[in-house]
Design a protein around this motif. Sequence first.
Motif, PDB file in Angstrom:
ATOM      1  N   ARG A 257      72.326  38.102  96.250  1.00 49.07           N
ATOM      2  CA  ARG A 257      71.502  38.938  95.384  1.00 49.07           C
ATOM      3  C   ARG A 257      70.683  39.888  96.241  1.00 49.07           C
ATOM      4  N   ILE A 258      70.705  41.155  95.868  1.00 46.08           N
ATOM      5  CA  ILE A 258      69.887  42.164  96.541  1.00 46.08           C
ATOM      6  C   ILE A 258      68.906  42.722  95.521  1.00 46.08           C
ATOM      7  N   GLN A 259      67.624  42.602  95.819  1.00 47.00           N
ATOM      8  CA  GLN A 259      66.605  43.177  94.951  1.00 47.00           C
ATOM      9  C   GLN A 259      66.342  44.608  95.420  1.00 47.00           C
ATOM     10  N   PHE A 260      66.766  45.577  94.641  1.00 45.69           N
ATOM     11  CA  PHE A 260      66.627  46.974  95.034  1.00 45.69           C
ATOM     12  C   PHE A 260      65.187  47.442  94.811  1.00 45.69           C
ATOM     13  N   THR A 261      64.642  48.065  95.841  1.00 41.88           N
ATOM     14  CA  THR A 261      63.277  48.591  95.806  1.00 41.88           C
ATOM     15  C   THR A 261      63.294  49.982  96.455  1.00 41.88           C
ATOM     16  N   PRO A 262      62.258  50.785  96.248  1.00 44.12           N
ATOM     17  CA  PRO A 262      62.254  52.137  96.823  1.00 44.12           C
ATOM     18  C   PRO A 262      62.376  52.173  98.344  1.00 44.12           C
ATOM     19  N   ASP A 263      61.914  51.118  99.040  1.00 40.26           N
ATOM     20  CA  ASP A 263      61.959  51.141 100.502  1.00 40.26           C
ATOM     21  C   ASP A 263      63.191  50.448 101.074  1.00 40.26           C
ATOM     22  N   LEU A 264      64.124  50.015 100.223  1.00 42.82           N
ATOM     23  CA  LEU A 264      65.350  49.380 100.703  1.00 42.82           C
ATOM     24  C   LEU A 264      66.221  50.414 101.401  1.00 42.82           C
ATOM     25  N   MET A 265      66.829  50.039 102.533  1.00 39.97           N
ATOM     26  CA  MET A 265      67.674  50.947 103.304  1.00 39.97           C
ATOM     27  C   MET A 265      69.125  50.458 103.294  1.00 39.97           C
ATOM     28  N   PRO A 266      70.099  51.366 103.539  1.00 36.99           N
ATOM     29  CA  PRO A 266      71.509  50.944 103.568  1.00 36.99           C
ATOM     30  C   PRO A 266      71.779  49.789 104.524  1.00 36.99           C
ATOM     31  N   ALA A 267      71.116  49.774 105.685  1.00 38.00           N
ATOM     32  CA  ALA A 267      71.335  48.692 106.651  1.00 38.00           C
ATOM     33  C   ALA A 267      70.909  47.338 106.097  1.00 38.00           C
ATOM     34  N   ASP A 268      69.946  47.322 105.171  1.00 35.95           N
ATOM     35  CA  ASP A 268      69.527  46.068 104.551  1.00 35.95           C
ATOM     36  C   ASP A 268      70.637  45.487 103.683  1.00 35.95           C
ATOM     37  N   ILE A 269      71.575  46.317 103.267  1.00 33.37           N
ATOM     38  CA  ILE A 269      72.687  45.894 102.419  1.00 33.37           C
ATOM     39  C   ILE A 269      73.924  45.588 103.256  1.00 33.37           C
ATOM     40  N   LEU A 270      74.264  46.500 104.160  1.00 37.60           N
ATOM     41  CA  LEU A 270      75.510  46.392 104.927  1.00 37.60           C
ATOM     42  C   LEU A 270      75.384  45.464 106.127  1.00 37.60           C
ATOM     43  N   GLY A 271      74.218  45.439 106.743  1.00 34.50           N
ATOM     44  CA  GLY A 271      74.037  44.720 107.997  1.00 34.50           C
ATOM     45  C   GLY A 271      73.813  45.716 109.119  1.00 34.50           C
ATOM     46  N   THR A 272      73.595  45.202 110.306  1.00 31.82           N
ATOM     47  CA  THR A 272      73.283  46.092 111.430  1.00 31.82           C
ATOM     48  C   THR A 272      73.666  45.447 112.747  1.00 31.82           C
ATOM     49  N   ASN A 273      73.861  46.286 113.763  1.00 29.31           N
ATOM     50  CA  ASN A 273      74.107  45.790 115.117  1.00 29.31           C
ATOM     51  C   ASN A 273      72.777  45.512 115.807  1.00 29.31           C
ATOM     52  N   ILE A 274      72.677  44.347 116.399  1.00 29.45           N
ATOM     53  CA  ILE A 274      71.472  44.010 117.160  1.00 29.45           C
ATOM     54  C   ILE A 274      71.868  43.715 118.605  1.00 29.45           C
ATOM     55  N   VAL A 275      70.946  43.958 119.511  1.00 29.22           N
ATOM     56  CA  VAL A 275      71.202  43.717 120.933  1.00 29.22           C
ATOM     57  C   VAL A 275      71.021  42.228 121.216  1.00 29.22           C
ATOM     58  N   THR A 276      72.058  41.630 121.780  1.00 31.30           N
ATOM     59  CA  THR A 276      72.044  40.198 122.076  1.00 31.30           C
ATOM     60  C   THR A 276      72.364  39.992 123.560  1.00 31.30           C
TER      61      THR A 276
END
Length: 332
Positions: free
Chosen positions: A74-93
């Motif tokens: 479930r994704i709660q859509f809000t005005p400050d939600l960004m595409p990366a919050d939905i798709l995911g993102t690359n993080i440095v590991t």
Amino acid sequence: MEKLTPAQIQKFQSSFAGLEAEIGKVIIGYKEVIRDTLVCFFAGGNLLIESTPGLGKTLLVKTLSRVIDLKFSRIQFTPDLMPADILGTNIVTEGADGKRYFDFQKGPIFTQLLLADEINRATPKTQSALLEAMQERRVTVAGKTFDLDKPYFVVATQNPQDTEGTYSMPEAQLDRFFFKLVLGKPQITDLRSISQRASVAEDVELKPVVNAATAEELKNMVLAIDTPKSVRHYAVKLILLTQPSSEMGMDVARKFLRYGASPRGVQALILGAKVNALLVGRTAAQPSDVDAVANQVLGHRLMLNFEGEAEGVSTRTIISEALSSKTMKDVA
């Protein structure tokens, strides 16, 4: 594709009825909404549900995930939600060897049943993050493409456009929704049942009716339903009647519409008709099966012009006029 056997038809009908019954244990009233939600799922589409807050949109989708036994996000859509919050993102590991590398962390879109709650409270930029998943059942991030698990079903809920804090949904996004359902206010008998349910401490016990593999098998049965040439012509003419730029466009369409239904509308009419035919035990669709899904398919695809909005014209009225026109009767 080979015709379905009586046993296969019976399996689909009993599974569909079982799902309706289980969901009905939680969702009071809204029998047609439950049925249309399942029709949309088995036709392979995505669903948009609109209503004022508090009518059970979210509960319906959560219940569906339990009775079909699908992975649920479930994704709660809000005005400050960004595409990366939905798709995911690359993080440095940092690895064991001390070297750093990018590791992709999947977002909530990687599931089987995705609830996009109050989708029109986010900006169109964020809404568009769902487009590829809805149409192609895959996600592309940083040049890498990921296939999504099957079955995959997006259900978005939205508040009416005149509700405070909402954004208009782009036409391209709307067109990717197979059905749009509008929830009305509950009847008085349903409200009494809801009030009684509120005083009970225990949750309703639900059991899965089908699993993901069986659901995919049932969806393939829908594709085996035949659509005669006459039915395809019927669906195409219905679409053309709603298009103001078409030679066949009705006067009411030319007067009140900016755009009519797209080719996706034809596909949705055919697939919805297939499910409807299978539910009544037929191996071929009929024009009446197209009629049964016309409002759900076309209602959100007809775009009113300024005059249509000013006069409060309903797209359902235009669809009804198209279905009852002499052109459609001649084809049927």
